[in-house]
Design an enzyme around this catalytic site. Structure first.
Site, PDB file in Angstrom:
ATOM      1  N   HIS A 182       0.792  -1.231   0.000  1.00  0.00           N
ATOM      2  CA  HIS A 182       0.000   0.000   0.000  1.00  0.00           C
ATOM      3  C   HIS A 182       0.825   1.281   0.000  1.00  0.00           C
ATOM      4  O   HIS A 182       0.251   2.375  -0.073  1.00  0.00           O
ATOM      5  CB  HIS A 182      -0.931   0.017   1.208  1.00  0.00           C
ATOM      6  CG  HIS A 182      -2.070  -0.950   1.124  1.00  0.00           C
ATOM      7  ND1 HIS A 182      -3.299  -0.609   0.593  1.00  0.00           N
ATOM      8  CD2 HIS A 182      -2.170  -2.250   1.493  1.00  0.00           C
ATOM      9  CE1 HIS A 182      -4.107  -1.649   0.647  1.00  0.00           C
ATOM     10  NE2 HIS A 182      -3.459  -2.658   1.195  1.00  0.00           N
ATOM     11  N   ASP A 186       4.027   9.739  -1.385  1.00  0.00           N
ATOM     12  CA  ASP A 186       2.867   9.066  -0.799  1.00  0.00           C
ATOM     13  C   ASP A 186       2.462   7.917  -1.698  1.00  0.00           C
ATOM     14  O   ASP A 186       2.448   8.060  -2.935  1.00  0.00           O
ATOM     15  CB  ASP A 186       1.693  10.046  -0.661  1.00  0.00           C
ATOM     16  CG  ASP A 186       0.817   9.749   0.547  1.00  0.00           C
ATOM     17  OD1 ASP A 186       0.819   8.587   1.002  1.00  0.00           O
ATOM     18  OD2 ASP A 186       0.134  10.661   1.031  1.00  0.00           O
TER      19      ASP A 186
END
Length: 457
Positions: free
Chosen positions: A162, A368
């Site tokens: 993730h 991110d």
């Protein structure tokens, strides 16, 4: 066919009610929203670290209408220190986000990581029934797919990473790069958020393991693993419905009335990857360069506490609060302060009210994996403008956002001016295109498609 989900965090958090009984409340987050319904439908087991009330080893969920079992692993203080705070968050996390100077590669923490991953894998093997699908989640558990594969050669295993997968020359700084790759390649299907991460992962497999790659497949130890870009979605309809509620709209209007200015909004976990100091400094430079904006624009920065027991995070908080004080001290006048700083978590209703009130949403991480705040704002906004870092994984899906380099404060100040002065018709057109794309790949679609692909031979 059942489903076994394996994650570090659990989908429901235990709380004591007024009678001191344990109640289980759904955790806030995309993973719970995506996979709790899937497990309720298919049945099976969710395996996770039982952080609070570890004396409870198993519970049937949801409480009162049980559909699946939560198996909770108890980690010792040493395991939490070395596996979680140590190797996971002082080696894999900073390395994956390109913060090599923050990494700590320690052999004892690596060994703790191996041992805890083995405990998760053994719990999955114990829970497995023939035909079950197994879905392992994220960087804390990268070795689990191979460990399960060794015990269950014919199981269908998926894995999702993730956070960013870094460029091969960065990943190779990890002393155990081959072991991590081998662990992940125990899965039949490997998911990441962007095509760039997939390319980096495949390149790492070639360079570190000399594995064969062709198309979306990596072949290692005589087994193929598909590696696919599948950016996670959000509960689009939930955010849209919440944004349309009169009480949420009223809360947004109260916020606008209180500030009496255009609102720039930042919502971030207080983490060094999120670029909060850089954003504050850019806003200070914006006020220096555009004195006419003083008294007319407010930056509302929500910083959600994170890893407060880690010294570097405490230092980050001090730096952020120091910048807020310095900028406010320099520019405050006539009852107006340029930065409103909130250091706490907020619930979804309050969050959506802030999204509705914002004229400009600043999502400017230094790096991110994806960034769901950008998607939540898009689903909730009235007519705001999304300013998005080019280094957020979501940037690949969101070309209508104003994309910026967070390392370039001058460039960010120019984009701020563009966003604040954007015509209403352009704002609405950009939001409409972004929302249409969100609806095509919402959270449930993401989960269902990935599970179908795990099951496919």
């Amino acid at each position: 066919m059942g489903l076994i989900v394996i994650s570090n965090r659990e989908p429901y958090a235990p709380q004591r009610d007024e009678q001191e009984n344990l109640t289980w409340m759904p955790s806030i987050g995309g993973l719970t929203a995506a996979l709790d319904p899937a497990l309720q439908h298919a049945g099976g087991t969710w395996i996770a670290w039982g952080e609070q009330h570890p004396e409870v080893s198993e519970v049937e969920l949801p409480q009162g209408h049980p559909r699946y079992r939560l198996k909770r692993l108890r980690l010792s203080d040493a395991e939490v220190r070395d596996f979680y705070h140590g190797f996971s968050n002082r080696a894999l996390w900073p390395m994956s986000h390109y913060f090599i100077e923050r990494t700590r590669y320690q052999a004892d923490q690596w060994q703790a990581y191996v041992n805890v991953n083995r405990r998760f894998a053994e719990a999955a093997v114990d829970s497995y029934r023939e035909g079950d699908l197994i879905w392992v989640q994220d960087y804390q558990l990268a070795l689990v797919p191979r460990m399960i594969r060794e015990a269950l050669p014919d199981a269908r295993i998926g894995f999702f990473w993730h956070i960013p997968w870094p460029a091969p020359e960065v990943f190779r700084t990890l002393p155990w790069d081959c072991e991590v790759l081998d662990g992940i390649l125990g899965a039949d299907l490997i998911g990441m958020h962007t095509s760039e991460y997939v390319e980096h992962f495949q390149a790492a497999c070639c360079r570190a393991l000399d594995a064969e790659t062709e198309g979306d497949t990596v072949r290692w130890k005589d087994r193929p693993s598909r590696v696919v870009a599948r950016p996670i979605g959000i509960e689009v309809s939930t955010y849209e419905e919440l944004a349309a509620r009169p009480d949420v709209e009223d809360a947004a209007e109260r916020l606008r009335h209180t500030l009496q200015t255009q609102i720039l909004l930042g919502v971030d976990r207080l983490d060094y990857t999120k670029g909060i100091p850089e954003r504050l400094e850019a806003f200070g430079a914006f006020l220096d360069r555009h004195p006419e904006a003083r008294g007319k624009v407010t930056l509302l920065q929500i910083a959600v506490p994170s890893r407060e027991q880690v010294e570097s995070y405490r230092q980050l908080r001090s730096r952020v609060e120091g910048l807020v004080g310095r900028i406010n001290g320099k520019h405050t006048r006539d009852g107006w302060s340029p930065i409103q700083y909130i250091y706490r978590g907020i619930d979804r209703k309050e969050l959506v009210a802030h999204y509705r009130a914002a004229d400009v949403m600043l999502v400017t991480p230094l790096r991110d994996g994806l960034n769901l705040v950008a998607k939540e704002f898009t689903a909730s906004a009235r007519d705001g403008v999304l300013v998005l870092s080019r280094f957020a994984g979501a940037a690949e899906e969101m070309p209508e956002a104003l994309q910026v380099n967070p390392y370039n404060p001058e460039g960010l100040t120019e984009v701020l001016l563009q966003a604040l002065n954007m015509p209403l018709s352009e704002k609405k057109a950009r939001l409409q295109r972004l929302r249409e794309r969100l609806r095509q790949s919402d959270l449930r679609t993401w989960a269902e498609q990935f599970m179908r692909d795990i099951a496919a031979p």
